[in-house]
Design a protein around this motif. Structure first.
Motif, mmCIF file in Angstrom:
data_model
loop_
_atom_site.group_PDB
_atom_site.id
_atom_site.type_symbol
_atom_site.label_atom_id
_atom_site.label_comp_id
_atom_site.label_asym_id
_atom_site.label_seq_id
_atom_site.Cartn_x
_atom_site.Cartn_y
_atom_site.Cartn_z
ATOM 1 N N LEU A 22 33.347 35.916 53.205
ATOM 2 C CA LEU A 22 34.703 35.598 53.421
ATOM 3 C C LEU A 22 34.786 34.754 54.684
ATOM 4 N N LEU A 23 34.386 34.856 55.657
ATOM 5 C CA LEU A 23 34.587 34.092 56.841
ATOM 6 C C LEU A 23 34.676 32.472 56.401
ATOM 7 N N LEU A 24 33.600 32.236 55.940
ATOM 8 C CA LEU A 24 33.148 30.829 55.477
ATOM 9 C C LEU A 24 34.213 30.276 54.781
ATOM 10 N N SER A 64 21.619 30.183 63.020
ATOM 11 C CA SER A 64 22.782 30.501 64.135
ATOM 12 C C SER A 64 24.276 29.789 63.635
ATOM 13 N N ASP A 65 25.225 30.135 63.753
ATOM 14 C CA ASP A 65 26.535 29.562 63.407
ATOM 15 C C ASP A 65 27.626 30.272 64.154
ATOM 16 N N THR A 66 28.857 29.746 63.814
ATOM 17 C CA THR A 66 30.145 30.296 64.397
ATOM 18 C C THR A 66 30.978 30.789 63.319
ATOM 19 N N LEU A 67 31.384 32.093 63.419
ATOM 20 C CA LEU A 67 32.528 32.627 62.281
ATOM 21 C C LEU A 67 33.883 32.607 63.158
ATOM 22 N N ILE A 68 34.939 32.320 62.139
ATOM 23 C CA ILE A 68 36.228 32.606 62.787
ATOM 24 C C ILE A 68 36.830 33.667 61.998
ATOM 25 N N VAL A 69 37.433 34.675 62.575
ATOM 26 C CA VAL A 69 38.231 35.646 61.991
ATOM 27 C C VAL A 69 39.409 35.856 62.583
ATOM 28 N N GLN A 70 40.385 36.385 61.690
ATOM 29 C CA GLN A 70 41.631 36.830 62.083
ATOM 30 C C GLN A 70 41.685 38.272 62.506
ATOM 31 N N ILE A 71 41.856 38.788 63.593
ATOM 32 C CA ILE A 71 42.088 40.028 64.030
ATOM 33 C C ILE A 71 43.489 40.517 64.730
ATOM 34 N N GLU A 72 44.519 41.220 64.146
ATOM 35 C CA GLU A 72 45.679 41.652 64.655
ATOM 36 C C GLU A 72 46.374 40.390 65.142
ATOM 37 N N LYS A 74 45.542 37.459 65.819
ATOM 38 C CA LYS A 74 44.788 36.175 66.707
ATOM 39 C C LYS A 74 43.333 36.018 65.874
ATOM 40 N N TYR A 75 42.999 34.577 66.137
ATOM 41 C CA TYR A 75 41.789 34.117 65.492
ATOM 42 C C TYR A 75 40.589 34.139 66.478
ATOM 43 N N TYR A 76 39.525 34.680 66.126
ATOM 44 C CA TYR A 76 38.292 34.815 67.026
ATOM 45 C C TYR A 76 37.219 33.901 66.690
ATOM 46 N N ARG A 77 36.651 33.153 67.656
ATOM 47 C CA ARG A 77 35.480 32.420 67.096
ATOM 48 C C ARG A 77 34.403 33.169 67.648
ATOM 49 N N ILE A 78 33.481 33.471 66.733
ATOM 50 C CA ILE A 78 32.122 34.466 67.047
ATOM 51 C C ILE A 78 31.129 33.661 66.624
ATOM 52 N N PRO A 79 30.021 33.435 67.878
ATOM 53 C CA PRO A 79 28.892 32.901 67.622
ATOM 54 C C PRO A 79 28.015 33.866 67.117
ATOM 55 N N TYR A 80 27.255 33.653 66.247
ATOM 56 C CA TYR A 80 26.164 34.779 65.771
ATOM 57 C C TYR A 80 24.859 34.178 65.388
ATOM 58 N N LYS A 81 23.941 34.924 65.353
ATOM 59 C CA LYS A 81 22.839 34.201 64.796
ATOM 60 C C LYS A 81 21.953 35.587 63.858
ATOM 61 N N VAL A 82 21.224 35.434 62.983
ATOM 62 C CA VAL A 82 20.716 36.082 62.004
ATOM 63 C C VAL A 82 19.383 35.520 61.525
ATOM 64 N N THR A 83 18.492 36.526 61.553
ATOM 65 C CA THR A 83 16.899 36.055 61.126
ATOM 66 C C THR A 83 16.988 36.501 59.654
ATOM 67 N N LEU A 84 16.494 35.442 58.634
ATOM 68 C CA LEU A 84 15.967 35.495 57.341
ATOM 69 C C LEU A 84 14.626 35.690 57.194
ATOM 70 N N LYS A 85 13.960 36.612 56.851
ATOM 71 C CA LYS A 85 12.722 36.941 56.981
ATOM 72 C C LYS A 85 12.123 37.317 55.387
ATOM 73 N N SER A 86 11.200 36.356 54.813
ATOM 74 C CA SER A 86 10.895 36.876 53.406
ATOM 75 C C SER A 86 9.269 37.355 53.651
ATOM 76 N N VAL A 87 9.048 38.300 52.866
ATOM 77 C CA VAL A 87 7.891 39.201 52.758
ATOM 78 C C VAL A 87 7.215 38.949 51.288
#
Length: 236
Positions: A22-24, A64-72, A74-87
């Motif tokens: 959604l944020l993308l 790693s990337d940056t998301l932008i989301v609207q809350i009340e 205002k727009y917030y820029r949220i840096p995030y990181k997620v590990t994708l691990k295949s098994v």
């Protein structure tokens, strides 16, 4: 509020993935001006998302990337990181199990792949045989020789002078033309405690690691299904 949002995402991967999608979409809109966004501060870790593969590799990728989301309003820029691990699927299944009374008519794709394996067995067998030694092997003589159009003499028929040749040419062919007649129903035993893994079908031992990914996935993910044949049993 940003912290609560991130904690909720970390506790629910499905929600996290939906949130990312959604944020993308939101971030592509022209309505976001740089001056209208507020930095959320530090980078948030969304932990690890695991998924299975059938390619004998365990892969870990940090995204790693940056998301932008609207809350009340205002727009917030949220840096995030997620590990994708295949098994590898072999790491996520019982190490020894059997599948009994599997009717090939119920699984046409598996049946086609199995037919190809038995018609071209040499490179997938648990014991490796070079093309030169293949037709001298006991395994070839016991299971495959009678179905090979270019079959040579049996092990017991070999003489001190070498392998008996074709009656007309005096030579033996190096090309296998095996047409193995599979039965209607097969029993399968899988042993992943061995290295490499072993798959026994019709008393013939195959190397699990040399099966194609779809074949491996079928075996390790097989479950008893109403209306279809095959009983899966975990072995001690």
């Amino acid at each position: 509020m940003i912290r609560k949002l991130v904690l909720a995402l970390r506790s629910n991967f499905c929600l996290a993935l939906t949130f990312v999608c959604l944020l993308l979409l939101i971030s592509q809109k022209d309505s976001f001006a740089q001056s209208d966004t507020v930095d959320a501060g530090r980078q948030y870790d969304l932990d690890t998302i695991k998924f299975l593969n059938t390619y004998q590799k365990n892969v870990s990728l940090l995204h790693s990337d940056t998301l932008i989301v609207q809350i009340e309003g205002k727009y917030y820029r949220i840096p995030y990181k997620v590990t994708l691990k295949s098994v590898d699927v072999a790491d996520n299944t019982p190490k020894r199990f059997s599948i009994s009374s599997l009717a090939l008519r119920d699984y046409p794709d598996f049946s086609r792949r199995l037919k190809n394996i038995f018609d071209n067995p040499r490179e997938r067998l648990y014991t490796y045989y070079s093309p030169k030694d293949w037709r001298f092997s006991e395994e070839y003589d016991r299971y495959f020789r009678q179905y090979d159009e270019n079959r040579s003499a049996t092990v017991s028929e070999q003489t001190d002078e070498g392998l008996l040749g074709d009656e007309t040419t005096g030579k033996t062919s190096s090309i296998d033309k095996i047409d193995f007649p599979l039965p209607a129903t097969v029993d399968i035993e899988v042993n992943l405690e061995k290295d490499p893994g072993l798959v026994r079908i019709l008393e013939v031992d195959f190397n699990f690691n040399k099966l194609d990914p779809e074949m491996k996935s079928f075996l390790v993910n097989f479950r008893d299904t109403r209306g279809k044949s095959g009983n899966r049993n975990i072995l001690d």
